[in-house]
Design a protein around this motif. Sequence first.
Motif, PDB file in Angstrom:
ATOM      1  N   SER A  61      42.541  81.322  72.549  1.00 10.83           N
ATOM      2  CA  SER A  61      43.269  80.490  71.596  1.00 10.83           C
ATOM      3  C   SER A  61      43.192  81.187  70.240  1.00 10.83           C
ATOM      4  O   SER A  61      42.448  82.159  70.096  1.00 10.83           O
ATOM      5  CB  SER A  61      42.651  79.093  71.524  1.00 10.83           C
ATOM      6  N   PRO A  62      43.907  80.680  69.249  1.00 14.64           N
ATOM      7  CA  PRO A  62      43.808  81.288  67.923  1.00 14.64           C
ATOM      8  C   PRO A  62      42.410  81.188  67.301  1.00 14.64           C
ATOM      9  O   PRO A  62      42.095  81.937  66.379  1.00 14.64           O
ATOM     10  CB  PRO A  62      44.821  80.489  67.089  1.00 14.64           C
ATOM     11  N   GLN A 114      48.626  67.903  66.166  1.00 11.06           N
ATOM     12  CA  GLN A 114      48.673  69.350  66.438  1.00 11.06           C
ATOM     13  C   GLN A 114      49.616  69.617  67.607  1.00 11.06           C
ATOM     14  O   GLN A 114      49.317  69.247  68.747  1.00 11.06           O
ATOM     15  CB  GLN A 114      47.274  69.857  66.782  1.00 11.06           C
ATOM     16  N   ARG A 115      50.761  70.244  67.354  1.00 11.55           N
ATOM     17  CA  ARG A 115      51.674  70.658  68.432  1.00 11.55           C
ATOM     18  C   ARG A 115      51.046  71.871  69.119  1.00 11.55           C
ATOM     19  O   ARG A 115      50.635  72.833  68.479  1.00 11.55           O
ATOM     20  CB  ARG A 115      53.039  71.010  67.849  1.00 11.55           C
ATOM     21  N   THR A 116      50.945  71.811  70.436  1.00  8.94           N
ATOM     22  CA  THR A 116      50.241  72.834  71.209  1.00  8.94           C
ATOM     23  C   THR A 116      51.057  73.250  72.420  1.00  8.94           C
ATOM     24  O   THR A 116      51.651  72.412  73.085  1.00  8.94           O
ATOM     25  CB  THR A 116      48.886  72.271  71.695  1.00  8.94           C
ATOM     26  N   ILE A 134      48.259  78.035  72.437  1.00  8.98           N
ATOM     27  CA  ILE A 134      49.028  78.524  71.294  1.00  8.98           C
ATOM     28  C   ILE A 134      49.276  77.348  70.352  1.00  8.98           C
ATOM     29  O   ILE A 134      49.834  76.330  70.766  1.00  8.98           O
ATOM     30  CB  ILE A 134      50.369  79.130  71.758  1.00  8.98           C
ATOM     31  N   PHE A 135      48.818  77.495  69.108  1.00 11.99           N
ATOM     32  CA  PHE A 135      49.032  76.466  68.089  1.00 11.99           C
ATOM     33  C   PHE A 135      48.810  77.087  66.726  1.00 11.99           C
ATOM     34  O   PHE A 135      48.249  78.174  66.604  1.00 11.99           O
ATOM     35  CB  PHE A 135      48.097  75.261  68.295  1.00 11.99           C
ATOM     36  N   ASP A 136      49.236  76.395  65.687  1.00 15.40           N
ATOM     37  CA  ASP A 136      49.020  76.842  64.315  1.00 15.40           C
ATOM     38  C   ASP A 136      47.590  76.494  63.927  1.00 15.40           C
ATOM     39  O   ASP A 136      47.249  75.311  63.763  1.00 15.40           O
ATOM     40  CB  ASP A 136      50.027  76.169  63.379  1.00 15.40           C
ATOM     41  N   ALA A 137      46.764  77.497  63.773  1.00 15.01           N
ATOM     42  CA  ALA A 137      45.346  77.277  63.471  1.00 15.01           C
ATOM     43  C   ALA A 137      45.066  77.140  61.976  1.00 15.01           C
ATOM     44  O   ALA A 137      43.933  76.848  61.590  1.00 15.01           O
ATOM     45  CB  ALA A 137      44.517  78.421  64.043  1.00 15.01           C
ATOM     46  N   THR A 138      46.075  77.296  61.149  1.00 10.42           N
ATOM     47  CA  THR A 138      45.867  77.273  59.700  1.00 10.42           C
ATOM     48  C   THR A 138      45.078  76.058  59.222  1.00 10.42           C
ATOM     49  O   THR A 138      44.071  76.219  58.515  1.00 10.42           O
ATOM     50  CB  THR A 138      47.215  77.379  58.955  1.00 10.42           C
ATOM     51  N   TRP A 140      43.042  74.203  60.780  1.00 16.70           N
ATOM     52  CA  TRP A 140      41.701  74.184  61.391  1.00 16.70           C
ATOM     53  C   TRP A 140      40.711  75.049  60.616  1.00 16.70           C
ATOM     54  O   TRP A 140      39.517  74.730  60.578  1.00 16.70           O
ATOM     55  CB  TRP A 140      41.770  74.653  62.841  1.00 16.70           C
ATOM     56  N   HIS A 141      41.178  76.129  60.006  1.00 23.81           N
ATOM     57  CA  HIS A 141      40.261  77.014  59.271  1.00 23.81           C
ATOM     58  C   HIS A 141      39.566  76.265  58.134  1.00 23.81           C
ATOM     59  O   HIS A 141      38.346  76.365  57.967  1.00 23.81           O
ATOM     60  CB  HIS A 141      41.005  78.249  58.743  1.00 23.81           C
TER      61      HIS A 141
END
Length: 154
Positions: A61-62, A114-116, A134-138, A140-141
Amino acid sequence: MTAPTTGPMAGPTNGPTSTATPSPAPPPNARAVVRAYHEARFRGDVSAAAETLADRFRFSSPLMASDGAREHLAGLEAFLQIVTGVDLVSELYADTEATLVYDVHTAVPAIGIQRTAEHFRLTADGRIDSIRLIFDATPWHAVMQAAAAAAAAH
C-alpha cells in the motif's frame, strides 16, 4: 404398430455407465474468495481473513508493505477502531484476479471517507497471494505524525 427400437438410438438409459473417477472440485471462484476476505477483514475476523490467504503472501500500500499474512493482519484491530463503515462501489472479477473499489468511512476528521481500490491476485487453487491497496495517503501522513508525536510525549 412398430416394435421398440434397440441399440444406440433406443432412447434414454437409466443413468451414466461411465466408471471414470470424478475430476477434483474446481478451486473456489475469485468472487467468493475475495468477498470472504473483504467481509472477514472489515468485521475483524482475522482467522477467517487469514484462511483466504496463500502461504506465500505479499501486501503493498502507499503506507506499508508486508511479506506474510500474519504481518499483514497484525494491525487490523487497530485500523478497525477508526473505521465506522465501508461502502462497496465496484467489484471486478476474473479467474485469478479481482479489483474492489470501496469507500472506508473513518472516525478521523482529517481523513473522513477514504476512496480505496484493492487489487487481488489468486493462486491456481483459489487463495489470495497478493493484495495491492491504492489510495491517496496524503491525509494519513499528518495523522500518523501527530500520533507518533503524542506517543513520544507520553
